[in-house]
Scaffold this motif. Sequence first.
Motif, PDB file in Angstrom:
ATOM      1  N   ALA A 123       0.821  -1.212   0.000  1.00  0.00           N
ATOM      2  CA  ALA A 123       0.000   0.000   0.000  1.00  0.00           C
ATOM      3  C   ALA A 123       0.853   1.259   0.000  1.00  0.00           C
ATOM      4  O   ALA A 123       0.415   2.316  -0.480  1.00  0.00           O
ATOM      5  N   LEU A 124       2.076   1.187   0.532  1.00  0.00           N
ATOM      6  CA  LEU A 124       3.007   2.314   0.460  1.00  0.00           C
ATOM      7  C   LEU A 124       3.731   2.349  -0.877  1.00  0.00           C
ATOM      8  O   LEU A 124       3.995   3.412  -1.436  1.00  0.00           O
ATOM      9  N   LEU A 125       4.035   1.173  -1.392  1.00  0.00           N
ATOM     10  CA  LEU A 125       4.849   1.050  -2.610  1.00  0.00           C
ATOM     11  C   LEU A 125       4.052   1.298  -3.887  1.00  0.00           C
ATOM     12  O   LEU A 125       4.523   1.987  -4.806  1.00  0.00           O
ATOM     13  N   THR A 126       2.842   0.754  -3.974  1.00  0.00           N
ATOM     14  CA  THR A 126       2.086   0.767  -5.226  1.00  0.00           C
ATOM     15  C   THR A 126       1.798   2.181  -5.741  1.00  0.00           C
ATOM     16  O   THR A 126       2.090   2.476  -6.907  1.00  0.00           O
ATOM     17  N   PRO A 127       1.225   3.084  -4.924  1.00  0.00           N
ATOM     18  CA  PRO A 127       0.991   4.431  -5.465  1.00  0.00           C
ATOM     19  C   PRO A 127       2.286   5.196  -5.703  1.00  0.00           C
ATOM     20  O   PRO A 127       2.346   6.081  -6.558  1.00  0.00           O
ATOM     21  N   GLY A 128       3.351   4.851  -4.953  1.00  0.00           N
ATOM     22  CA  GLY A 128       4.615   5.564  -5.087  1.00  0.00           C
ATOM     23  C   GLY A 128       5.290   5.351  -6.425  1.00  0.00           C
ATOM     24  O   GLY A 128       5.933   6.262  -6.960  1.00  0.00           O
ATOM     25  N   SER A 129       5.162   4.158  -7.009  1.00  0.00           N
ATOM     26  CA  SER A 129       5.816   3.874  -8.291  1.00  0.00           C
ATOM     27  C   SER A 129       5.390   4.863  -9.362  1.00  0.00           C
ATOM     28  O   SER A 129       6.211   5.427 -10.086  1.00  0.00           O
ATOM     29  N   LEU A 130       4.082   5.089  -9.462  1.00  0.00           N
ATOM     30  CA  LEU A 130       3.567   5.983 -10.499  1.00  0.00           C
ATOM     31  C   LEU A 130       3.739   7.447 -10.122  1.00  0.00           C
ATOM     32  O   LEU A 130       4.068   8.284 -10.967  1.00  0.00           O
ATOM     33  N   SER A 131       3.519   7.791  -8.842  1.00  0.00           N
ATOM     34  CA  SER A 131       3.614   9.200  -8.455  1.00  0.00           C
ATOM     35  C   SER A 131       5.034   9.726  -8.584  1.00  0.00           C
ATOM     36  O   SER A 131       5.242  10.904  -8.887  1.00  0.00           O
ATOM     37  N   VAL A 132       6.044   8.875  -8.351  1.00  0.00           N
ATOM     38  CA  VAL A 132       7.436   9.287  -8.536  1.00  0.00           C
ATOM     39  C   VAL A 132       7.685   9.662 -10.000  1.00  0.00           C
ATOM     40  O   VAL A 132       8.323  10.677 -10.300  1.00  0.00           O
ATOM     41  N   LEU A 133       7.178   8.865 -10.932  1.00  0.00           N
ATOM     42  CA  LEU A 133       7.340   9.180 -12.346  1.00  0.00           C
ATOM     43  C   LEU A 133       6.593  10.462 -12.718  1.00  0.00           C
ATOM     44  O   LEU A 133       7.109  11.325 -13.438  1.00  0.00           O
ATOM     45  N   GLN A 134       5.386  10.592 -12.218  1.00  0.00           N
ATOM     46  CA  GLN A 134       4.568  11.758 -12.522  1.00  0.00           C
ATOM     47  C   GLN A 134       5.238  13.042 -12.042  1.00  0.00           C
ATOM     48  O   GLN A 134       5.222  14.074 -12.722  1.00  0.00           O
TER      49      GLN A 134
END
Length: 481
Positions: free
Chosen positions: A120-131
């Motif tokens: 739950a910490l990792l999943t949204p972070g992958s995309l938000s870091v790129l964004q």
Amino acid sequence: MTAPAPALRTGSAAGRGTLLAAILASGMVFLDSTVVNVALPRLGAELDATVAGLQWTVNGYLLMLAAFVLLGGALGDRFGRRRVFLLGVVWFAAASVLCGLAQDTGWLVAARFLQGAGGALLTPGSLSVLQASFHPDDRGRAIGTWSGLSGVSTALGPLLGGWLIDTLSWRWIFFVNLPLAVGVVLAALRWVPESRDEEVSRTGGGRRRFDVAGALLGALALGGVTYALIDAPARGLDSPAVLAAAVLGVVAVVVFVLVERRRGDTAMLPTGLFSSRLFSVLNVFTVVVYAALGGFTFFLAVYLQNVVGWSALLTGLATVPMTVLLLVGSPRAGALSARIGPRLPLTVGPVIAAAGLLLLRRVGPGASYWVDVLPGVALFGAGLTLVVAPLTTSVLGAVSDRFAGVASGFNNAASRAGGLLAVAALPLLVGLSGTGYEQKDALADAYRGALAWCAGLLLAGAVLAAVLIHRPGRGEGRAPS
């Protein structure tokens, strides 16, 4: 206002390193999502697990991910996306090691709960870091590369997992996350820039403050209903423990709605989004379709090994065509939906997928992969391909742009909740409990019944789409901004 971050370009070393970190991290999560079902027969036999133990092995992870993924995204906005992303990676890897070391079902299930919290910490972070990190001109290319290569890892996951299970042990599907996590951490520390939402940090949360109460109530709601469904076969539907869990789940749902409504736009899930009928219908559709997907993959993996007699590797291979079709066909399905609207793809797709499941009900001992399994899996995959991209696009189109992140996050949680509820409910509905998954006749009857239920869910989704889903702006409208 988002804190300034280096505008990375995809051709630079930092851009490639940031992409590598995001892809490897997503690969860990996708690998565990696709491979654990394949490992269920082996770990069940070694740990002497019941059907309930296998259900919790899958659902412990899904429960935490569905309940806390929105909170994980908010933490990244507040404390730093790279920081929370790295915390999720380390947490996920540590929990994976605990899963691999499990000596009994209780240990494994507890570790899976922890793994879901890390996810739950990792999943949204992958995309938000790129964004947040890439230059606007390169952002679409970076996200497309991430999506494509993450999809490849999803396709290869069952093959790698099946090989590890057959060659070494089911424990290695968890241990393999450790070197992947080391690679992510090294790449992130070297190349990924930090970013955060300065307005959220400065105001102590701002409009997207932490809705911890909402997250906990969501977990209680899912957990209560899940416990009641999983425990009912052993204790009985009239058991005080089962009834108490069911009541707790229902009460938590009601309180969750009241709390979120009172918080308004500061809630984890602003209830104003549901003033859009299209958004509401699409999320019900998501739960129904992904329930069918979750139930199908849970039963198929166990059935192919314990009844048909296949190896873990061949079982992993069985679902690869479905993933390949999604990778190749989703962009085309998205383009089709943009031209003609979502209703036709979201109506036809579930019907085709249901036909695939009905074909797969006929699979029996000694079945041929090419003649008996591939046609049904291919049909199911083709139907799902017509659904995924149009569904995602339609969900985002049903709300104003400022709610795109929370709408996408909720739809992601809805898909996981659908799978969670299906895995919890189907064994009860088809009469599978105890060690019935080790008995060929009992499992065969349950498998055929479960796929009939899943096909019924898909057809219900098709009716829902045909009657209630149209282009935004034709009666449904967007949620107010």
